[in-house]
Design a protein around this motif. Structure first.
Motif, PDB file in Angstrom:
ATOM      1  N   VAL A  60       0.838  -1.202   0.000  1.00 41.85           N
ATOM      2  CA  VAL A  60       0.000   0.000   0.000  1.00 41.85           C
ATOM      3  C   VAL A  60       0.872   1.251   0.000  1.00 41.85           C
ATOM      4  O   VAL A  60       0.571   2.253  -0.672  1.00 41.85           O
ATOM      5  N   MET A  61       1.965   1.208   0.726  1.00 48.03           N
ATOM      6  CA  MET A  61       2.881   2.352   0.792  1.00 48.03           C
ATOM      7  C   MET A  61       3.439   2.678  -0.590  1.00 48.03           C
ATOM      8  O   MET A  61       3.448   3.850  -1.026  1.00 48.03           O
ATOM      9  N   LEU A  62       3.899   1.651  -1.307  1.00 51.91           N
ATOM     10  CA  LEU A  62       4.440   1.881  -2.641  1.00 51.91           C
ATOM     11  C   LEU A  62       3.372   2.438  -3.583  1.00 51.91           C
ATOM     12  O   LEU A  62       3.627   3.362  -4.379  1.00 51.91           O
ATOM     13  N   THR A  63       2.158   1.908  -3.485  1.00 52.69           N
ATOM     14  CA  THR A  63       1.078   2.384  -4.352  1.00 52.69           C
ATOM     15  C   THR A  63       0.733   3.838  -4.057  1.00 52.69           C
ATOM     16  O   THR A  63       0.587   4.674  -4.966  1.00 52.69           O
ATOM     17  N   ALA A  64       0.618   4.159  -2.756  1.00 51.93           N
ATOM     18  CA  ALA A  64       0.248   5.523  -2.369  1.00 51.93           C
ATOM     19  C   ALA A  64       1.323   6.526  -2.793  1.00 51.93           C
ATOM     20  O   ALA A  64       1.016   7.626  -3.269  1.00 51.93           O
ATOM     21  N   VAL A  65       2.585   6.160  -2.637  1.00 54.05           N
ATOM     22  CA  VAL A  65       3.672   7.070  -3.012  1.00 54.05           C
ATOM     23  C   VAL A  65       3.687   7.286  -4.524  1.00 54.05           C
ATOM     24  O   VAL A  65       3.888   8.407  -5.016  1.00 54.05           O
ATOM     25  N   ALA A  66       3.456   6.200  -5.289  1.00 52.97           N
ATOM     26  CA  ALA A  66       3.446   6.337  -6.743  1.00 52.97           C
ATOM     27  C   ALA A  66       2.340   7.282  -7.198  1.00 52.97           C
ATOM     28  O   ALA A  66       2.523   8.102  -8.108  1.00 52.97           O
ATOM     29  N   ILE A  67       1.171   7.203  -6.532  1.00 51.46           N
ATOM     30  CA  ILE A  67       0.057   8.083  -6.897  1.00 51.46           C
ATOM     31  C   ILE A  67       0.339   9.511  -6.447  1.00 51.46           C
ATOM     32  O   ILE A  67       0.143  10.480  -7.194  1.00 51.46           O
ATOM     33  N   ARG A  68       0.824   9.656  -5.225  1.00 52.55           N
ATOM     34  CA  ARG A  68       1.038  10.993  -4.670  1.00 52.55           C
ATOM     35  C   ARG A  68       2.137  11.749  -5.412  1.00 52.55           C
ATOM     36  O   ARG A  68       2.050  12.969  -5.619  1.00 52.55           O
ATOM     37  N   LEU A  95       4.779  -1.225 -12.196  1.00 47.39           N
ATOM     38  CA  LEU A  95       5.676  -2.054 -11.379  1.00 47.39           C
ATOM     39  C   LEU A  95       5.105  -2.277  -9.978  1.00 47.39           C
ATOM     40  O   LEU A  95       5.139  -3.390  -9.438  1.00 47.39           O
ATOM     41  N   VAL A  96       4.570  -1.196  -9.413  1.00 49.89           N
ATOM     42  CA  VAL A  96       4.008  -1.313  -8.066  1.00 49.89           C
ATOM     43  C   VAL A  96       2.783  -2.216  -8.077  1.00 49.89           C
ATOM     44  O   VAL A  96       2.566  -3.023  -7.163  1.00 49.89           O
ATOM     45  N   PHE A  97       1.948  -2.112  -9.117  1.00 50.83           N
ATOM     46  CA  PHE A  97       0.756  -2.947  -9.193  1.00 50.83           C
ATOM     47  C   PHE A  97       1.144  -4.428  -9.264  1.00 50.83           C
ATOM     48  O   PHE A  97       0.552  -5.277  -8.585  1.00 50.83           O
ATOM     49  N   CYS A  98       2.141  -4.748 -10.093  1.00 46.11           N
ATOM     50  CA  CYS A  98       2.591  -6.148 -10.185  1.00 46.11           C
ATOM     51  C   CYS A  98       3.195  -6.631  -8.864  1.00 46.11           C
ATOM     52  O   CYS A  98       2.989  -7.779  -8.447  1.00 46.11           O
ATOM     53  N   LEU A  99       3.955  -5.722  -8.205  1.00 44.55           N
ATOM     54  CA  LEU A  99       4.510  -6.088  -6.916  1.00 44.55           C
ATOM     55  C   LEU A  99       3.395  -6.309  -5.896  1.00 44.55           C
ATOM     56  O   LEU A  99       3.474  -7.220  -5.054  1.00 44.55           O
ATOM     57  N   PHE A 100       2.336  -5.495  -5.973  1.00 45.45           N
ATOM     58  CA  PHE A 100       1.198  -5.673  -5.087  1.00 45.45           C
ATOM     59  C   PHE A 100       0.559  -7.044  -5.306  1.00 45.45           C
ATOM     60  O   PHE A 100       0.192  -7.731  -4.334  1.00 45.45           O
ATOM     61  N   LEU A 101       0.405  -7.447  -6.558  1.00 46.35           N
ATOM     62  CA  LEU A 101      -0.144  -8.781  -6.837  1.00 46.35           C
ATOM     63  C   LEU A 101       0.760  -9.873  -6.278  1.00 46.35           C
ATOM     64  O   LEU A 101       0.285 -10.891  -5.759  1.00 46.35           O
TER      65      LEU A 101
END
Length: 771
Positions: A275-283, A293-299
């Motif tokens: 979640v941290m990586l996703t939020a930082v990428a969006i922010r 990359l973050v989405f694949c890592l999240f999966l």
């Protein structure tokens, strides 16, 4: 209503005083800084003293010593920071920061000292890996919200080093909290370590908020009352923790069961990272290239979480369910009912059962052993297999309870691992049955001797008693073309032969050995009618005054007159009678025959009682009935029992009632079984019989006489008589008299003989005395 312990009252008073000071600080803002400093210093001082005292009452003394040192370091840090606030001296500030970092490091070391004492083997690696995962998630948050802004602010190396020191301290606090939670330190709200964990958590949150406010330019975090109150609350919880230690004994204070919910913390840390990586990428408006990359890592994280959850539940199912039927086993039933099970030892699934005990000792199970054997056979390695059975283990379970039995198994597992090399395989394959696979087959006898010596030298403490656990070991070597089943069969035959030859010994397999179990089953059928067919003969060995050789009594010893094999010694049939329960009837037959044969002599007659006989409710009635039927005086009858037969409280009660009727009680083979001075002082005993192995060691030297002399001195202190067994030489007899033992038996005086020969000898001796 239960009364409060002094430690609980002290904790309540301390909480009240701290609450009053915080209310005063809230009412008068000018007092806040003084109240904060004074409260923290006093709490740290009190906490240091209480922590050093707590080590005397806690099962983790080193952990509390480290906590005490941490509180001392905290006091020193506060005074250095006060010095800096008054003078602006940079050295004072950095010394304060260093002392504060030392405090956090000592607290973290204290938590690890208590947890690593309870976690062994691969469980330690799992424990450390889980902590690293959670702390890594915390480090991601610290990097983005604290260190990142500090680096971007370009405040110079002084400011960056200061913030870095605080962040490292916070991560150490998080490590300490994780060590306590993941290590099973939250059994109940009133437990001392629960207060310690809560205090560390409050300090962690307070410090994190302080750093965040400091980095973002807050004017004075120290003047913010909620933050001050939180800092004092954390220090208060750390101080209350050692105060509560005195309310817990070493047994109840131990922490071994990990809460089930703590397993979710690892998954939560993985989710936090994703979640941290996703939020930082969006922010940061960096969806390309980081979004995909973050989405694949999240999966990936999600898949790992699902896999870990499924694996955990599969492992849990193996522990709490019967693999054959799928029904709940004893552990599963205990978990469903909310009851603790027998061992109280936590395994890697968080469930306390026998599997947890095996994991705790680092031993493989039967499947692991068979895999190791198969691997060695496939490689054509020359290996040796030791099969080990703990003798009379059931008696420990019956006398002390199954939890004590599991302690014995656990201790033996540690001795087993210490006796072999790291590349050998140790396994627990049944209740009290163990195995060792040696990859180097050159000296399995030495390993067996080390195991037996370790058991003899390390009795297990069970409450107030000390129990020595004997074992029987069977040894076999691998052969070309061996199968797992064949190797285990040979080792089993050797172990069975060792048990038949006597307790606490080892036997190597040879081709002459046959599976005695079928033969013993046939022997049991023969023994069922042996007394009625007149095959059981009672022989008598005189117990004499060593100085004069005058008979002072006789011991009745059973023999079997086999139709084809002749006179059979008791070792060939008594063990079978013990296992099948026939020993009760055989024992009564021997008692009846001995009382009839010796009814007209004035000396005492000793008859052996087996553990099985003591477990029978009708024993007292049957013994008294034999005495009435034969007319023998009860004060002339002595019943001999082994140490292993009287570890049961019920057996002690039976012996006390028999002794109350005037019957003498002797402990046979004293010193070879469940030796316990405390136990002996409360036993209804009149005589200690010195085992023949101790008599055989008498060689005129202090070393040879050490054990026999110890038994004799113990008997003198307890006002008990001693009888030495197995006297074979005049030198042994003379040394026994010099040591203070004046009664004995052995082939020096006479072997066991039939009643008519013994009675004739008594008459002849009496005639010689009259002339």
């Amino acid at each position: 209503m239960s009364r409060w312990r002094p430690s609980s009252r002290a904790a309540a008073v301390l909480v009240g005083l701290v609450a009053a000071t915080q209310v005063a600080a809230l009412a008068d803002p000018g007092l806040r800084r003084a109240v904060l400093f004074t409260s923290l210093v006093l709490l740290d001082m009190i906490g240091a003293v209480c922590s050093f005292r707590a080590e005397r009452h806690s099962p983790y003394p080193w952990a509390w010593r480290l906590v005490g040192l941490a509180r001392v370091s905290a006091v020193a840090a506060l005074f250095h920071l006060l010095w800096y606030a008054q003078t602006g001296e940079p050295a004072a500030y950095w010394l304060g920061i260093a002392l504060r970092s030392l405090m956090v490091a000592l607290l973290t070391a204290a938590t690890f000292a208590s947890r690593l004492a309870e976690i062994r083997g691969r469980g330690r690696w799992s424990f450390l890996a889980e902590i690293v995962m959670i702390v890594s998630a915390g480090a991601m948050l610290a990097w983005y919200f604290v260190l990142g802004p500090a680096v971007g602010a370009d405040g110079g190396w002084f400011e960056l080093a200061r913030i870095l020191a605080y962040v490292v301290g916070d991560l150490l606090l998080l490590t300490a909290v994780c060590a306590l939670v993941l290590g099973g330190a939250l059994p109940c709200l009133t437990h001392p370590v629960t207060s310690l964990a809560a205090g560390l958590m409050v300090l962690l949150v307070t410090d994190t908020v302080w750093n965040a406010m400091d980095v973002r330019g807050a004017s004075d975090p120290a003047g913010y009352w909620p933050l001050d109150a939180a800092m004092v609350t954390g220090s208060l919880l750390l101080t209350v923790s050692p105060l509560l230690v005195a309310a817990h004994t070493r047994e109840s204070g131990r922490l071994v069961v990990r809460p089930v919910w703590s397993r979710r913390l690892v998954l939560l840390s993985l989710l936090t990272g994703a979640v941290m990586l996703t939020a930082v990428a969006i922010r940061e408006h960096a969806l390309y290239p980081w979004g995909g990359l973050v989405f694949c890592l999240f999966l990936t994280f999600a898949a790992v979480m699902v896999h870990m959850t499924a694996s955990l539940r599969s492992t849990q199912a193996l522990v709490v369910a019967d693999p054959l039927t799928g029904l709940a086993n004893r552990t599963g039933l205990a978990n469903r009912t909310g009851l603790a099970n027998r061992t109280g030892l936590a395994n890697r699934t968080g469930l306390a059962n026998r599997t947890g005990l095996a994991n705790r000792t680092g031993l493989a199970n039967r499947t692991g052993l068979e895999y190791a054997i198969a691997t060695a056979v496939r490689r054509s390695d020359a290996v040796a297999l030791l099969l080990i059975d703990l003798d009379d283990f059931k008696l420990i379970n019956d006398a002390y309870g199954h939890a004590a039995g599991d302690i014995v198994l656990n201790e033996f597992g540690h001795h087993l691992r210490a006796a072999v090399r790291t590349n050998d395989t140790c396994a627990r394959i049944a209740g009290d049955e163990f195995a060792v696979l040696l990859l180097d087959a050159r000296s399995p006898e030495l390993v067996a001797q080390r195991i037996l010596a370790a058991l003899a030298a390390s009795p297990v403490r069970l409450g107030e008693d000390t129990v020595t656990v004997p074992a029987s070991i069977g040894i076999t070597d691998s052969r070309p073309g061996d199968t797992i089943k064949e190797l285990l069969r040979r080792a089993d035959l050797a172990m069975y032969a060792a048990k038949r030859s006597g307790t606490h010994t080892w036997t190597r397999h040879d081709e002459s050995m046959v599976d005695r179990r079928a033969l013993d089953a046939a022997l049991a059928e023969e023994l069922a009618g042996a007394a009625g067919r007149g095959e059981l003969r009672v022989h008598y060995q005189p117990i004499v005054d060593i100085g004069t050789g005058t008979p002072a009594g006789f011991e009745a010893l059973v023999r079997r007159q086999h139709p084809t094999r002749g006179l059979v010694p008791p070792l060939d049939f008594i063990p079978v009678a013990e296992r099948t329960g026939l020993v009760y009837d055989i024992g009564l037959h021997v008692l009846d025959q001995a009382c009839r044969d010796m009814a007209d002599v004035r000396q005492c007659i000793s008859v052996n009682l087996s553990p099985r006989q003591l477990q029978r409710d009708t024993l007292i009635h049957d013994v008294l009935a034999v005495a009435r039927r034969t007319g023998i005086a009860l004060d002339r009858l002595v019943l001999e029992v082994t140490e292993s037969a009287i570890v049961d409280q019920a057996a002690i009660g039976v012996l006390a009632k028999l002794r109350g009727h005037g019957i003498g009680i002797a402990v046979d083979d004293f010193g070879t079984g469940y030796s316990s001075l405390h136990y002996l002082t409360r036993l209804p005993v009149d005589i200690l019989k010195i085992d023949r192995s101790f008599v055989a060691e008498l060689d005129g030297t202090p070393t040879g006489a050490a054990t026999a002399e110890a038994v004799i001195r113990l008997a003198q202190v307890l006002r008990l008589r001693t009888i030495a067994e197995g006297i074979e030489t005049p030198e042994q007899a003379a040394e026994l008299v010099a040591l203070g033992c004046h009664t004995g038996q052995g082939y020096l005086y006479a072997p066991p003989r039939p009643a008519d020969e013994v009675l004739n000898a008594v008459r002849n001796h009496s005639g010689a005395d009259s002339t």
